[in-house]
Design an enzyme around this catalytic site. Sequence first.
Site, PDB file in Angstrom:
ATOM      1  N   CYS A  59      -1.531   0.854   7.444  1.00 33.65           N
ATOM      2  CA  CYS A  59      -2.980   0.579   7.533  1.00 33.65           C
ATOM      3  C   CYS A  59      -3.380  -0.654   6.719  1.00 33.65           C
ATOM      4  O   CYS A  59      -3.634  -1.721   7.275  1.00 33.65           O
ATOM      5  CB  CYS A  59      -3.795   1.788   7.079  1.00 33.65           C
ATOM      6  SG  CYS A  59      -3.564   3.263   8.107  1.00 33.65           S
ATOM      7  N   ARG A  60      -3.435  -0.507   5.389  1.00 40.56           N
ATOM      8  CA  ARG A  60      -4.024  -1.563   4.571  1.00 40.56           C
ATOM      9  C   ARG A  60      -3.137  -2.793   4.415  1.00 40.56           C
ATOM     10  O   ARG A  60      -3.604  -3.932   4.615  1.00 40.56           O
ATOM     11  CB  ARG A  60      -4.404  -1.006   3.188  1.00 40.56           C
ATOM     12  CG  ARG A  60      -5.542  -0.013   3.260  1.00 40.56           C
ATOM     13  CD  ARG A  60      -5.654   0.767   1.973  1.00 40.56           C
ATOM     14  NE  ARG A  60      -4.496   1.633   1.774  1.00 40.56           N
ATOM     15  CZ  ARG A  60      -4.254   2.357   0.692  1.00 40.56           C
ATOM     16  NH1 ARG A  60      -5.102   2.288  -0.323  1.00 40.56           N
ATOM     17  NH2 ARG A  60      -3.200   3.128   0.609  1.00 40.56           N
ATOM     18  N   SER A  61      -1.878  -2.604   4.010  1.00 46.80           N
ATOM     19  CA  SER A  61      -1.071  -3.804   3.720  1.00 46.80           C
ATOM     20  C   SER A  61      -0.699  -4.609   4.967  1.00 46.80           C
ATOM     21  O   SER A  61      -0.690  -5.842   4.895  1.00 46.80           O
ATOM     22  CB  SER A  61       0.150  -3.481   2.847  1.00 46.80           C
ATOM     23  OG  SER A  61       1.031  -2.605   3.473  1.00 46.80           O
TER      24      SER A  61
ATOM     25  N   CYS B 224       0.865  -1.188   0.000  1.00 40.93           N
ATOM     26  CA  CYS B 224       0.000   0.000   0.000  1.00 40.93           C
ATOM     27  C   CYS B 224       0.897   1.232   0.000  1.00 40.93           C
ATOM     28  O   CYS B 224       2.055   1.153  -0.427  1.00 40.93           O
ATOM     29  CB  CYS B 224      -0.981  -0.024   1.177  1.00 40.93           C
ATOM     30  SG  CYS B 224      -0.218   0.039   2.810  1.00 40.93           S
TER      31      CYS B 224
ATOM     32  N   ASP C  35      -8.179   3.909   1.022  1.00 41.96           N
ATOM     33  CA  ASP C  35      -7.250   4.356   2.051  1.00 41.96           C
ATOM     34  C   ASP C  35      -8.033   4.857   3.267  1.00 41.96           C
ATOM     35  O   ASP C  35      -8.792   5.820   3.157  1.00 41.96           O
ATOM     36  CB  ASP C  35      -6.403   5.488   1.460  1.00 41.96           C
ATOM     37  CG  ASP C  35      -5.302   5.931   2.397  1.00 41.96           C
ATOM     38  OD1 ASP C  35      -5.339   5.566   3.586  1.00 41.96           O
ATOM     39  OD2 ASP C  35      -4.404   6.642   1.925  1.00 41.96           O
TER      40      ASP C  35
ATOM     41  N   ASN D 104       2.203   1.442   4.472  1.00 45.67           N
ATOM     42  CA  ASN D 104       2.480   0.181   5.189  1.00 45.67           C
ATOM     43  C   ASN D 104       2.158   0.280   6.680  1.00 45.67           C
ATOM     44  O   ASN D 104       2.804  -0.367   7.509  1.00 45.67           O
ATOM     45  CB  ASN D 104       3.936  -0.275   4.966  1.00 45.67           C
ATOM     46  CG  ASN D 104       4.212  -1.732   5.368  1.00 45.67           C
ATOM     47  OD1 ASN D 104       5.321  -2.068   5.769  1.00 45.67           O
ATOM     48  ND2 ASN D 104       3.225  -2.596   5.291  1.00 45.67           N
TER      49      ASN D 104
HETATM   50  P1  4NP Z   1      -1.836   2.845   4.124  1.00 42.42           P
HETATM   51  O1  4NP Z   1      -2.474   4.212   4.686  1.00 42.42           O
HETATM   52  O2  4NP Z   1      -1.272   3.173   2.758  1.00 42.42           O
HETATM   53  O3  4NP Z   1      -2.999   1.943   4.053  1.00 42.42           O
HETATM   54  O4  4NP Z   1      -0.780   2.439   5.115  1.00 42.42           O
HETATM   55  C1  4NP Z   1      -1.780   5.416   4.742  1.00 42.42           C
HETATM   56  C2  4NP Z   1      -0.948   5.673   5.801  1.00 42.42           C
HETATM   57  C3  4NP Z   1      -0.291   6.875   5.869  1.00 42.42           C
HETATM   58  C4  4NP Z   1      -0.468   7.826   4.874  1.00 42.42           C
HETATM   59  C5  4NP Z   1      -1.301   7.556   3.822  1.00 42.42           C
HETATM   60  C6  4NP Z   1      -1.951   6.355   3.749  1.00 42.42           C
HETATM   61  N1  4NP Z   1       0.190   9.064   4.968  1.00 42.42           N
HETATM   62  O5  4NP Z   1      -0.053   9.921   4.106  1.00 42.42           O
HETATM   63  O6  4NP Z   1       0.974   9.282   5.896  1.00 42.42           O
END
Ligand code: 4NP
Length: 159
Positions: A16-18, A11, A127, A14
């Site tokens: 939240c989703r992955s 993702c 997201d 790294n």
């Molecule tokens: P992820 O979510 O891609 O599912 O881990 C996010 C975590 C942090 C950010 C964006 C998406 N960020 O912009 O910091």
Amino acid sequence: MSETVSVLFVCLGNICRSPSAEGVFRQVVEKAGLGEKVRIDSCGTGDWHVGKAPDARARAASAKRGIDISGLRARQFQESDLSDFDYVLVMDHQNLADVDRIWERAGGTRPELFLHYGHSSHEEVPDPYYGGDQGFETVLDLIHEASQGLLARLQETLT
Ligand code: 4NP
């Protein structure tokens, strides 16, 4: 047919989703008795959160489903992942564009949208970072459904 198979979830951050996908898919694989045969990891295309544990909301949502992702630590995607993993599964179209750009130069395993292994009409795991807790439940629902499809695929190829 092969003895083992490796799966990388990708993702943006790294956190939240992955890591949620890593935790859910590991549980699905272990319940199927294939824990020894499937290597699972996750990473992000960005480097902002490298070394951090998953987001507290992602940890809490997973914990409610009996999945502990608190020990995971974020790392950034690297080119060698395309030769190290048999499946490179991304969460959204932006992740796909980012990893595809590297794949076009480096070759190896072609990245795919993870939800192509599910049956829902969703193409992307949205997201959840800037939203509320419900977003994390939706993430887990979509991931769990696609994990069942991915498991079925792996069961066809493992000896
Ligand atoms: P992820 O979510 O891609 O599912 O881990 C996010 C975590 C942090 C950010 C964006 C998406 N960020 O912009 O910091």
